[in-house]
Design a protein around this motif. Structure first.
Motif, mmCIF file in Angstrom:
data_model
loop_
_atom_site.group_PDB
_atom_site.id
_atom_site.type_symbol
_atom_site.label_atom_id
_atom_site.label_comp_id
_atom_site.label_asym_id
_atom_site.label_seq_id
_atom_site.Cartn_x
_atom_site.Cartn_y
_atom_site.Cartn_z
ATOM 1 N N ARG A 116 50.001 38.931 -27.896
ATOM 2 C CA ARG A 116 50.224 39.583 -26.614
ATOM 3 C C ARG A 116 51.323 40.642 -26.696
ATOM 4 N NH1 ARG A 116 48.021 37.148 -22.029
ATOM 5 N NH2 ARG A 116 46.853 35.248 -22.462
ATOM 6 N N ARG A 117 52.361 40.369 -27.443
ATOM 7 C CA ARG A 117 53.455 41.329 -27.545
ATOM 8 C C ARG A 117 52.982 42.640 -28.144
ATOM 9 N NH1 ARG A 117 59.158 40.282 -30.796
ATOM 10 N NH2 ARG A 117 59.999 42.397 -30.571
ATOM 11 N N ASP A 118 52.201 42.566 -29.220
ATOM 12 C CA ASP A 118 51.689 43.784 -29.852
ATOM 13 C C ASP A 118 50.681 44.497 -28.949
ATOM 14 O OD1 ASP A 118 53.167 43.787 -32.210
ATOM 15 O OD2 ASP A 118 51.764 42.433 -33.213
ATOM 16 N N LEU A 119 49.881 43.748 -28.204
ATOM 17 C CA LEU A 119 48.887 44.362 -27.331
ATOM 18 C C LEU A 119 49.530 45.211 -26.237
ATOM 19 C CD1 LEU A 119 46.290 41.473 -26.856
ATOM 20 C CD2 LEU A 119 46.004 43.567 -28.196
ATOM 21 N N LYS A 120 50.795 44.966 -25.942
ATOM 22 C CA LYS A 120 51.478 45.690 -24.871
ATOM 23 C C LYS A 120 52.254 46.915 -25.362
ATOM 24 C CE LYS A 120 51.972 41.688 -21.834
ATOM 25 N NZ LYS A 120 52.919 40.760 -21.141
ATOM 26 N N ARG A 121 52.169 47.219 -26.654
ATOM 27 C CA ARG A 121 52.958 48.331 -27.189
ATOM 28 C C ARG A 121 52.601 49.665 -26.535
ATOM 29 N NH1 ARG A 121 55.918 47.501 -31.968
ATOM 30 N NH2 ARG A 121 55.762 45.354 -32.739
ATOM 31 N N LEU A 122 51.316 49.950 -26.380
ATOM 32 C CA LEU A 122 50.926 51.221 -25.767
ATOM 33 C C LEU A 122 51.280 51.227 -24.278
ATOM 34 C CD1 LEU A 122 49.654 53.980 -26.018
ATOM 35 C CD2 LEU A 122 47.407 52.929 -25.687
ATOM 36 N N SER A 123 51.100 50.109 -23.610
ATOM 37 C CA SER A 123 51.483 50.015 -22.202
ATOM 38 C C SER A 123 52.967 50.330 -22.029
ATOM 39 C CB SER A 123 51.201 48.608 -21.661
ATOM 40 O OG SER A 123 49.846 48.277 -21.766
ATOM 41 N N THR A 124 53.780 49.833 -22.943
ATOM 42 C CA THR A 124 55.222 50.080 -22.874
ATOM 43 C C THR A 124 55.522 51.562 -23.030
ATOM 44 O OG1 THR A 124 55.706 47.876 -23.767
ATOM 45 C CG2 THR A 124 57.446 49.524 -23.936
ATOM 46 N N LEU A 125 54.850 52.227 -23.966
ATOM 47 C CA LEU A 125 55.057 53.661 -24.151
ATOM 48 C C LEU A 125 54.644 54.440 -22.909
ATOM 49 C CD1 LEU A 125 53.779 54.236 -27.817
ATOM 50 C CD2 LEU A 125 56.141 54.440 -27.022
ATOM 51 N N LEU A 126 53.494 54.104 -22.347
ATOM 52 C CA LEU A 126 52.983 54.844 -21.189
ATOM 53 C C LEU A 126 53.790 54.577 -19.926
ATOM 54 C CD1 LEU A 126 49.124 54.491 -21.697
ATOM 55 C CD2 LEU A 126 50.509 56.544 -21.997
ATOM 56 N N SER A 127 54.485 53.459 -19.881
ATOM 57 C CA SER A 127 55.259 53.133 -18.679
ATOM 58 C C SER A 127 56.434 54.083 -18.475
ATOM 59 C CB SER A 127 55.777 51.687 -18.766
ATOM 60 O OG SER A 127 56.780 51.561 -19.763
#
Length: 279
Positions: A116-127
């Motif tokens: 789950r942590r890795d799956l959120k990497r792009l979401s974190t960048l786009l946020s």
């Protein structure tokens, strides 16, 4: 603001071509757009006329997603200068089509076991970005980590399929996989839409498969379909927007992408999620 992933289970169906066509339509419509080239082959980056820049690609930014500033490391598409020249009579015309460059380094995340942590990497960048009306994510032709990372960051997924047996079957499998993913990881993700690409109007097989797709997927099959275009490789090889390419066939293709983009924007407006581009 919409974040849309363009995906396919198999290669060779024109997934990147659809991404470029939608980006071209967004530029023509004046929608500030960011294209995230998540495919390690970086074909979308090439097609968007991006020259080598002294900035990290998306793979390097994903590795440092907590600290990397995506908005500081995007580069403008080469199409923007052409668009400005085409509309130089309007001094207020300031088109925005930026690219988060593709990177072979992103391949380290294209595996099936991302947590789950890795799956959120792009979401974190786009946020941490602002100013865009649309984000298009060009995914690799697989259901591994990078595609799932894109789905996690998106509020809509577009599946590209050709009207052929293997492509239609693959799309059905992808729909099932996406629904399972949505239930576990992305409950706010809208139902996927499907774009039929490279359709030959004189082909009995294509006519049969399109009818089959309409029966299988109903309203999730978007209209219009995209006709096969003989000069598409020439347009992409020149790193040109289809809206700026001369000739009647390019004009018709541009109209198709305009209609598809309108369909996507209107049907996704209820689920829009605000994402801001830095600066």
């Amino acid at each position: 603001m919409q974040v849309v992933s363009i995906s396919s289970l198999k290669g060779g169906v024109g997934k990147t071509s659809v991404t470029l066509g939608l980006a071209s339509a967004a530029l023509a419509a004046g929608i500030p757009t960011l294209v995230v080239d998540l495919d390690p082959h970086a074909d979308a980056t090439t097609g968007l006329g991006v020259t080598a820049a002294d900035k990290p690609g998306i793979g390097e930014m994903l590795k440092n997603s907590r600290r990397a500033q995506l908005g500081d490391n995007v580069v403008p598409s080469g199409w923007v200068a052409t668009d400005r020249r085409a509309k130089n009579s309007d001094p207020k015309h300031r088109p925005v089509l930026d690219v988060a460059m593709g990177s072979a380094f992103s391949g380290i995340y294209d595996r099936p076991d991302l947590g789950r942590r890795d799956l959120k990497r792009l979401s974190t960048l786009l946020s941490r970005v602002s100013g865009y009306g649309l984000v298009l994510i060009d995914c690799p032709p697989s259901l591994n980590g990078l595609t799932r990372m894109a789905w996690t960051a998106s509020n809509r997924v577009l599946l590209v399929a050709e009207p052929g047996l293997f492509s239609v079957a693959g799309t059905e499998r992808t729909m099932r996989a996406l629904e399972l993913f949505r239930r576990e990881f992305a409950p706010n993700l809208a139902p996927a839409a499907i774009i039929a690409n490279r359709v030959r109007s004189g082909s009995n097989e294509h006519t049969f498969r399109l009818a089959e797709m309409k029966q299988m997927f109903g309203d999730l099959l978007l209209s219009p379909t995209i006709a096969e275009q003989a000069n598409w490789q020439q347009i992409q090889g020149a790193a040109h927007s289809v809206h700026h390419w001369p000739g009647e066939s390019a004009k018709q293709a541009a109209g198709t992408f305009d209609a598809l983009l309108k369909n996507i924007v209107e049907t996704g407006s209820v689920r829009n999620r605000v994402i801001r581009r830095a600066g």
